[in-house]
Design an enzyme around this catalytic site. Structure first.
Site, short mmCIF file in Angstrom:
data_model
loop_
_atom_site.label_atom_id
_atom_site.label_comp_id
_atom_site.label_asym_id
_atom_site.label_seq_id
_atom_site.Cartn_x
_atom_site.Cartn_y
_atom_site.Cartn_z
N ASN A 10 0.87 -1.18 0.00
CA ASN A 10 0.00 0.00 0.00
C ASN A 10 0.90 1.23 0.00
O ASN A 10 1.46 1.60 1.03
CB ASN A 10 -0.89 -0.05 1.26
CG ASN A 10 -1.84 1.13 1.32
OD1 ASN A 10 -1.73 2.09 0.55
ND2 ASN A 10 -2.77 1.07 2.25
N ARG A 87 -2.70 -1.91 -3.43
CA ARG A 87 -3.84 -1.01 -3.28
C ARG A 87 -3.69 0.12 -4.29
O ARG A 87 -2.63 0.75 -4.38
CB ARG A 87 -3.85 -0.41 -1.87
CG ARG A 87 -5.02 0.52 -1.71
CD ARG A 87 -4.97 1.25 -0.40
NE ARG A 87 -6.16 2.07 -0.29
CZ ARG A 87 -6.26 3.11 0.52
NH1 ARG A 87 -5.25 3.44 1.29
NH2 ARG A 87 -7.36 3.81 0.56
N HIS A 176 -12.42 3.86 -0.13
CA HIS A 176 -12.46 2.90 0.99
C HIS A 176 -13.24 1.65 0.62
O HIS A 176 -13.80 0.98 1.51
CB HIS A 176 -13.14 3.51 2.25
CG HIS A 176 -12.33 4.56 2.95
ND1 HIS A 176 -12.91 5.68 3.52
CD2 HIS A 176 -11.01 4.67 3.17
CE1 HIS A 176 -11.97 6.43 4.06
NE2 HIS A 176 -10.80 5.84 3.85
N ARG A 237 -9.04 16.51 6.77
CA ARG A 237 -9.82 16.94 5.61
C ARG A 237 -11.17 17.50 6.04
O ARG A 237 -11.79 16.95 6.96
CB ARG A 237 -10.03 15.77 4.65
CG ARG A 237 -8.82 15.49 3.78
CD ARG A 237 -9.04 14.25 2.95
NE ARG A 237 -8.17 13.19 3.40
CZ ARG A 237 -8.34 11.90 3.13
NH1 ARG A 237 -9.36 11.50 2.40
NH2 ARG A 237 -7.49 11.01 3.57
N GLU A 384 -8.37 -4.18 5.58
CA GLU A 384 -8.22 -3.86 4.16
C GLU A 384 -7.14 -4.71 3.51
O GLU A 384 -7.29 -5.13 2.36
CB GLU A 384 -7.89 -2.37 4.00
CG GLU A 384 -9.09 -1.49 4.30
CD GLU A 384 -8.71 -0.05 4.54
OE1 GLU A 384 -8.05 0.23 5.56
OE2 GLU A 384 -9.06 0.80 3.71
#
Ligand code: AMP
Length: 621
Positions: A10, A87, A176, A237, A384
């Site tokens: 990732n 990913r 996601h 964010r 994940e």
């Protein structure tokens, strides 16, 4: 059984996360007692280092390629890896599932960088470096956006002019995906339900945060949009902001880069609280009375509650609300505040269970609802890396099966007729013998020169081909569309099972014959030899599922019968309606997926029975 290790890479803009795990069990590989889960930090900057537990390696401002070249050989020493999962954040409109990476895929990921300039370039740098370091392994790209490729147009489109939307790919994509998919699947398993029967709202609350409406296994709305900036309040964010605010800031002279930095790195919990993005600090300060931190918690949970309410409306009801991610899994306070005033949805939080919810590898799901709560409230550990590893292992195995020839050609059977010797004489004249015209794939079977007219109460089918050799029973096999034309409702049957089926009239050059019964719609089936059956792990009369991956018309066929005989030749038979519905073209075939697992939107889900296998098509050259 030996583990199948998958390396998951990732690559973020300044970090690289590496994991080695077994996708089936979720077990992490270990060496010398140390779990093989490491991270390179500060990629491309002074102080770049790789940390594996206590063990650290200094990497002197290495970029992604240099860091992987330095780290990977030692990281993987003594571990036999079967596949590499990468990913990839943005798959655009192009990728709706994981794909095996080749040069063409690399180019497409590169082209999608314009939609994700912060994410796709480092993802691609990692892919290129890993492919050159581990060239003999299958590399698979798993996209954050893929799970949301099912968003309906109404959820996907911004209310912007068509030209802008069409020419620049400006639309909502969602992110996601592996996490939402993972927790939705885990929640369904926990509830002992089929994901296809559930309406779920999954809340991934980490440093990045998004919420997803999962209707019967498909994402139908999600809070992140074209970029991961839309939606919930996140660590740094902003999430949703009136675009007018941005226009005003631009008018006041804020530059684009400054705006980017403001919205991506200085806002969210950090911007609201003034103490950074770690929720633990914010919760602690809020408890001491810090007003800015209290405000951060209020805005965060208000926004999330608003999305949950909205998604309950979008779904027309909700069976379970699922919390995951660093915040969702750990913060009882955030869950408590979010679920205030949601009783009208039948969501009743049990405060004690919420406070005591602790997840572990052994207990990855906690229930936090009251016993009589209509809506389930669940805390689910996301994984994940495992979702990515499963996709990678799945595709690698599929390719391997195709390479080893474990694939099944598909043949489309047009309507046809089997006749007895007596019927041949009645229709074509005394002493007539069928004339073979073309060999069929099943040994000894052939299409004949002879054709007949089939007449029903409403209409007729002309020139329906007779197949040889003759049989002990007359049988007419048609597709559903043919039945409408004839005006007869024929049952779906295995060939030979004509009991209580309707009759039709056959008209030949020398006579006609009205059958009492014999009209059927043939049940789709796969012919195979005993050796084939063993290779595929099925037996005679098993019923399997076949997922066809065709150009723009993917389709899953259930109720596919396995027929095993040493007289058969490996082939799947479907009728013309089925072939058309799945856009099957000559030369397509199906390849077997791993035993007892099904494939759903890129994810393997164990099934209850032993014979529910899914096959996936591939093209035969
Ligand atoms: P993630 O991006 O999923 O790793 O989540 C990171 C976020 O989870 C950070 O904001 C952390 O502050 C938050 N987090 C982790 N553990 C806890 C905890 N015990 N209580 C509250 N927040 C937590």
């Amino acid at each position: 059984m030996a583990n199948t290790w998958v390396l998951v890479i990732n690559c973020g803009s300044s970090s690289i996360k590496l994991d080695v795990l077994d996708p089936s069990s979720g077990e992490r590989a270990k060496r010398g007692g140390r779990t093989l889960s490491g991270k390179v930090e500060r990629v491309g900057k002074p102080g770049c280092r790789f940390a594996l537990g206590e063990h650290a390696v200094e990497l002197d401002s290495a970029d992604h390629a240099a860091a992987l070249a330095r780290v990977l050989p030692e990281f993987l020493e003594g571990i036999e890896v079967a596949a590499v999962g990468h990913r990839v954040v943005h798959g655009g409109a192009r990728f709706n599932r994981a794909v095996r990476i080749d040069e063409a895929v690399e180019t497409q990921i590169d082209e999608l960088s314009k939609l994700a300039p912060l994410h796709n370039p480092p993802n691609l740098a990692g892919i290129r470096a890993a492919r050159s370091l581990l060239p003999s392994l299958p590399h698979v790209a798993v996209f954050d956006t893929a799970f949301h490729s099912t968003l309906p147009t109404r959820a996907k489109e911004y209310a912007l002019p068509a030209k802008l939307r069409e020419e620049h790919g400006i639309r909502r994509y969602g992110f996601h995906g592996p996490s939402h998919r993972w927790v939705a699947t885990t929640a369904a398993a926990h509830l002992k339900s089929d994901l296809r029967d559930l309406r779920l709202i999954t809340c991934h609350l980490g440093n990045g945060a998004s919420v997803c409406a999962v209707e019967y296994g498909r994402s139908i709305d999600t809070s992140m949009g074209m970029t991961p900036l839309e939606g919930l309040v996140m660590g740094t964010r902003s999430g949703d902001v009136d675009p007018g605010v941005l226009l005003e800031l631009l008018r006041q002279g804020t530059s684009v880069d400054e705006l980017d930095d403001l919205l991506n790195r200085q806002s969210g919990l950090a911007g609201l609280s003034g103490v950074g993005n770690d929720l633990r600090d914010i919760e602690a300060r809020a408890a001491e009375g810090d007003e800015a931190c209290r405000l951060a918690l209020q805005v965060f949970t208000h926004r999330l509650r608003k999305y949950i309410g909205a998604y309950a409306a979008v779904l027309g009801g909700v069976d379970a609300i699922v919390f995951t991610g660093g915040i969702g899994e750990n913060s009882a306070l955030i869950r408590h505040r979010t679920l205030q005033r949601l009783e009208f949805l039948g969501a009743r939080l049990d405060e004690d269970k919420n406070r005591d919810a602790k997840l572990s590898a052994e207990a990855p799901v906690a229930e936090i609802h009251e016993a009589h709560s209509r809506t389930h409230l669940l805390v689910v550990a996301t994984d994940e890396a495992r979702a990515i590893a499963q996709d990678a292992a799945h595709l690698a195995k599929l390719d391997d099966q195709v390479e080893r020839g474990l694939s099944i050609p598909i043949a489309i059977s047009a309507r046809h007729i089997h006749l007895t010797d007596e019927a041949v004489e009645a229709l074509f004249g005394e002493g007539h013998q069928l004339t073979p015209r073309k060999e069929l794939s099943q040994p000894g079977q052939y299409a004949c020169e002879e054709t007949l007219t089939v007449v029903g109460p409403k209409g007729q089918l002309d020139r329906v081909r007779v197949l040889g050799p003759t049989r002990g029973k007359n049988q007419v096999e048609v597709a559903r569309t043919d039945e409408f034309k004839l005006g007869v409702d024929a049952p779906v049957r295995d060939s030979g099972d004509t009991k209580d089926s309707p009759g039709v009239t056959l008209i030949g050059p020398k006579g006609s014959l009205t059958l009492e019964s014999g009209l059927i719609c043939a049940r789709r089936h796969i012919h195979m030899t005993p050796a084939d059956a063993e290779r595929f792990g099925v037996k005679n009369k098993d019923v399997v599922e076949v997922a066809i991956d065709s150009e723009g018309r993917d389709l899953v066929f259930g109720d596919v019968l396995i027929r095993v005989s040493d007289k058969y030749h490996l082939e799947m038979h479907i009728d013309t309606d089925e072939g058309n519905a799945a856009e099957i073209t000559p030369g397509m075939g199906a390849a077997m997926l791993p035993d007892n697992e099904t494939f759903q939107d890129g994810m393997l889900i164990p099934t209850k029975g032993t014979a529910r296998l899914r096959l996936r098509s591939t093209r035969f050259d």
